[in-house]
Design an enzyme around this catalytic site. Sequence first.
Site, mmCIF file in Angstrom:
data_model
loop_
_atom_site.group_PDB
_atom_site.id
_atom_site.type_symbol
_atom_site.label_atom_id
_atom_site.label_comp_id
_atom_site.label_asym_id
_atom_site.label_seq_id
_atom_site.Cartn_x
_atom_site.Cartn_y
_atom_site.Cartn_z
ATOM 1 C CG ASN A 40 -0.405 -0.232 2.518
ATOM 2 O OD1 ASN A 40 0.607 -0.913 2.666
ATOM 3 N ND2 ASN A 40 -1.025 0.335 3.536
ATOM 4 C CD GLU A 42 -1.390 4.688 4.499
ATOM 5 O OE1 GLU A 42 -0.839 5.498 5.255
ATOM 6 O OE2 GLU A 42 -2.075 3.733 4.910
ATOM 7 C CB CYS A 51 -5.174 -1.466 -1.845
ATOM 8 S SG CYS A 51 -6.497 -0.719 -0.908
ATOM 9 C CD GLU A 53 -5.332 -6.041 -1.325
ATOM 10 O OE1 GLU A 53 -4.724 -4.956 -1.186
ATOM 11 O OE2 GLU A 53 -6.169 -6.454 -0.500
ATOM 12 C CB CYS A 88 -10.727 -2.513 0.431
ATOM 13 S SG CYS A 88 -10.134 -1.884 -1.157
ATOM 14 C CB CYS A 91 -8.733 -4.738 -3.625
ATOM 15 S SG CYS A 91 -7.507 -3.457 -3.294
HETATM 16 N N1 THU Z 1 -5.263 -1.520 2.396
HETATM 17 C C1 THU Z 1 -4.710 -2.351 1.466
HETATM 18 O O1 THU Z 1 -3.554 -2.169 1.057
HETATM 19 N N2 THU Z 1 -5.473 -3.372 0.993
HETATM 20 C C2 THU Z 1 -6.758 -3.616 1.359
HETATM 21 O O2 THU Z 1 -7.417 -4.455 0.769
HETATM 22 C C3 THU Z 1 -7.325 -2.890 2.494
HETATM 23 C C4 THU Z 1 -6.605 -1.656 2.905
HETATM 24 C C5 THU Z 1 -4.465 -0.393 2.899
HETATM 25 C C6 THU Z 1 -4.997 0.953 2.490
HETATM 26 C C7 THU Z 1 -4.432 1.846 3.568
HETATM 27 O O3 THU Z 1 -3.132 2.260 3.173
HETATM 28 C C8 THU Z 1 -4.303 0.939 4.781
HETATM 29 O O4 THU Z 1 -4.442 -0.386 4.306
HETATM 30 C C9 THU Z 1 -5.354 1.201 5.855
HETATM 31 O O5 THU Z 1 -6.613 1.187 5.329
#
Ligand code: THU
Length: 134
Positions: A40, A42, A51, A53, A88, A91
Amino acid sequence: MKTLMKVARNAAKRAHAPYSNFRVGAAVLGSSSNIYEGANIENASYGIGTCAERVAIAAATMAGEKIEAIAVACVDAQGAPLSEKMPCGACRQWIQELAPHAEIMIDGENKLFKIGDLLPLPFRLAKPKRKRRR
Ligand code: THU
């Protein structure tokens, strides 16, 4: 599959997650046997982060892979309930379009998931554009 999860855990260490401190790693296995990593990433403008994925799926897609399996490792949520480690909604939408047959593996869980179980009745366009020939 064990190797794939190890790659996902390792990728999580390279996440850019200073806002949530929730690092996620993903590893995608292509039909060529190559593995693609994601973590991920940010941003100070929170809504534009992405994310793990989707980073890995994008790389595999650009390489022309048929995606066979996806491993997801939420390294800061080890031992947490499954709901805190699942892909999520965004994804899931990517997986149904770009990795519809993939086995989905979540770190710390024994079960394998299929996208049809995670995203029933997905949105699809009636006539998606034909894939360009390479
Ligand atoms: N996140 C992912 O990388 N994958 C997911 O399927 C769920 C959330 C990340 C996004 C964000 O940077 C952190 O997790 C908290 O939500």
